[in-house]
Design an enzyme around this catalytic site. Structure first.
Site, PDB file in Angstrom:
ATOM      1  N   GLU A 101      -9.146   7.230  -4.168  1.00  0.00           N
ATOM      2  CA  GLU A 101      -9.442   7.211  -2.736  1.00  0.00           C
ATOM      3  C   GLU A 101      -8.730   8.353  -2.017  1.00  0.00           C
ATOM      4  O   GLU A 101      -9.335   9.051  -1.195  1.00  0.00           O
ATOM      5  CB  GLU A 101      -9.035   5.848  -2.146  1.00  0.00           C
ATOM      6  CG  GLU A 101      -9.904   4.709  -2.649  1.00  0.00           C
ATOM      7  CD  GLU A 101      -9.253   3.341  -2.600  1.00  0.00           C
ATOM      8  OE1 GLU A 101      -9.902   2.386  -3.053  1.00  0.00           O
ATOM      9  OE2 GLU A 101      -8.090   3.212  -2.129  1.00  0.00           O
ATOM     10  N   ALA A 103      -8.614   2.944   5.331  1.00  0.00           N
ATOM     11  CA  ALA A 103      -9.681   3.146   4.353  1.00  0.00           C
ATOM     12  C   ALA A 103     -10.150   4.586   4.529  1.00  0.00           C
ATOM     13  O   ALA A 103     -10.798   4.923   5.516  1.00  0.00           O
ATOM     14  CB  ALA A 103     -10.827   2.167   4.599  1.00  0.00           C
ATOM     15  N   VAL A 104      -9.781   5.444   3.597  1.00  0.00           N
ATOM     16  CA  VAL A 104      -9.980   6.887   3.785  1.00  0.00           C
ATOM     17  C   VAL A 104     -11.331   7.401   3.306  1.00  0.00           C
ATOM     18  O   VAL A 104     -11.637   8.579   3.498  1.00  0.00           O
ATOM     19  CB  VAL A 104      -8.844   7.707   3.122  1.00  0.00           C
ATOM     20  CG1 VAL A 104      -7.510   7.409   3.793  1.00  0.00           C
ATOM     21  CG2 VAL A 104      -8.784   7.468   1.622  1.00  0.00           C
ATOM     22  N   PHE A 134       1.386   3.511   6.790  1.00  0.00           N
ATOM     23  CA  PHE A 134       0.106   3.651   7.472  1.00  0.00           C
ATOM     24  C   PHE A 134      -0.990   3.349   6.456  1.00  0.00           C
ATOM     25  O   PHE A 134      -1.020   3.927   5.377  1.00  0.00           O
ATOM     26  CB  PHE A 134      -0.056   5.070   8.016  1.00  0.00           C
ATOM     27  CG  PHE A 134      -1.395   5.326   8.624  1.00  0.00           C
ATOM     28  CD1 PHE A 134      -1.708   4.838   9.875  1.00  0.00           C
ATOM     29  CD2 PHE A 134      -2.361   6.043   7.931  1.00  0.00           C
ATOM     30  CE1 PHE A 134      -2.955   5.062  10.440  1.00  0.00           C
ATOM     31  CE2 PHE A 134      -3.611   6.279   8.477  1.00  0.00           C
ATOM     32  CZ  PHE A 134      -3.908   5.785   9.742  1.00  0.00           C
ATOM     33  N   HIS A 186       0.827  -1.207   0.000  1.00  0.00           N
ATOM     34  CA  HIS A 186       0.000   0.000   0.000  1.00  0.00           C
ATOM     35  C   HIS A 186       0.859   1.253   0.000  1.00  0.00           C
ATOM     36  O   HIS A 186       1.913   1.288   0.641  1.00  0.00           O
ATOM     37  CB  HIS A 186      -0.941  -0.003   1.213  1.00  0.00           C
ATOM     38  CG  HIS A 186      -2.103  -0.907   1.006  1.00  0.00           C
ATOM     39  ND1 HIS A 186      -3.318  -0.462   0.604  1.00  0.00           N
ATOM     40  CD2 HIS A 186      -2.214  -2.238   1.114  1.00  0.00           C
ATOM     41  CE1 HIS A 186      -4.139  -1.475   0.479  1.00  0.00           C
ATOM     42  NE2 HIS A 186      -3.488  -2.573   0.776  1.00  0.00           N
ATOM     43  N   PRO A 187       0.397   2.285  -0.697  1.00  0.00           N
ATOM     44  CA  PRO A 187       1.147   3.551  -0.701  1.00  0.00           C
ATOM     45  C   PRO A 187       0.904   4.327   0.588  1.00  0.00           C
ATOM     46  O   PRO A 187      -0.098   4.121   1.275  1.00  0.00           O
ATOM     47  CB  PRO A 187       0.535   4.301  -1.891  1.00  0.00           C
ATOM     48  CG  PRO A 187      -0.876   3.807  -1.936  1.00  0.00           C
ATOM     49  CD  PRO A 187      -0.802   2.350  -1.543  1.00  0.00           C
TER      50      PRO A 187
END
Length: 172
Positions: A89, A124-125, A121, A69-70
């Protein structure tokens, strides 16, 4: 492209992987393994089958999934290539339009997080903005490594579910 469950259920394994291989960020192995659980009668059943692949994977695979994940920060948004889903996202959370101070705070917290846990980090934004994301990073910096791995995987499952909701009509 929107898929129906019926259509996904009828795809060959490689086509299924191609259709859903990016649901779990840069980890097509999840869709590949999840294809074996077909047919799916609901979107929730599909998500549960994919999540089970992650939860049943060894520690190294779960850590690699987290690390795929970025980072959530303006610098990463501007400089690093993001998947189309991650880009949407992060933009939806306003991370592409932070002012310099907000970007610096988020970058500093992300660095502290990565220094402590040796992974990005993950959150789910959807439905969150910079203030909420900052609060979550600050809270999660108090976790142990084991707690944070579990929290990151839970967030990854939420991200995957939201992505599935965007792509799949929950009807046969």
């Amino acid at each position: 492209m929107r898929w129906t469950l019926d259509r996904l259920n009828r795809l060959g394994a490689s086509e299924f992987e191609a259709a859903l291989g990016d649901i779990y960020e840069n980890s097509p192995w999840v869709a590949h393994a999840g294809a074996e659980a077909r047919p799916f009668s609901t979107l929730s059943a599909l998500h549960a089958a994919l999540a089970a692949q992650v939860d049943g994977a060894d520690e190294a695979a779960r850590l690699a999934l987290i690390r795929a994940h970025p980072s959530l920060n303006a610098g990463a948004f501007r400089a690093a290539p993001l998947s189309a889903d991650s880009g949407r996202e992060q933009a939806g959370a306003g991370l592409d339009s932070l002012d310099d101070h907000q970007a610096e705070v988020l970058a500093r917290l992300n660095q502290a997080y990565e220094d402590k846990f040796d992974m990005p980090f993950v959150m789910a934004v959807k439905g969150h903005g910079a203030t909420s994301i900052v609060a979550h990073i600050e809270a999660r910096l108090n976790h142990t490594f084991a707690q944070e791995k579990a929290a990151a995987v839970a967030e990854i499952h939420r991200i995957a579910y939201l992505r599935l909701c965007d792509r799949i009509e929950d009807s046969l």
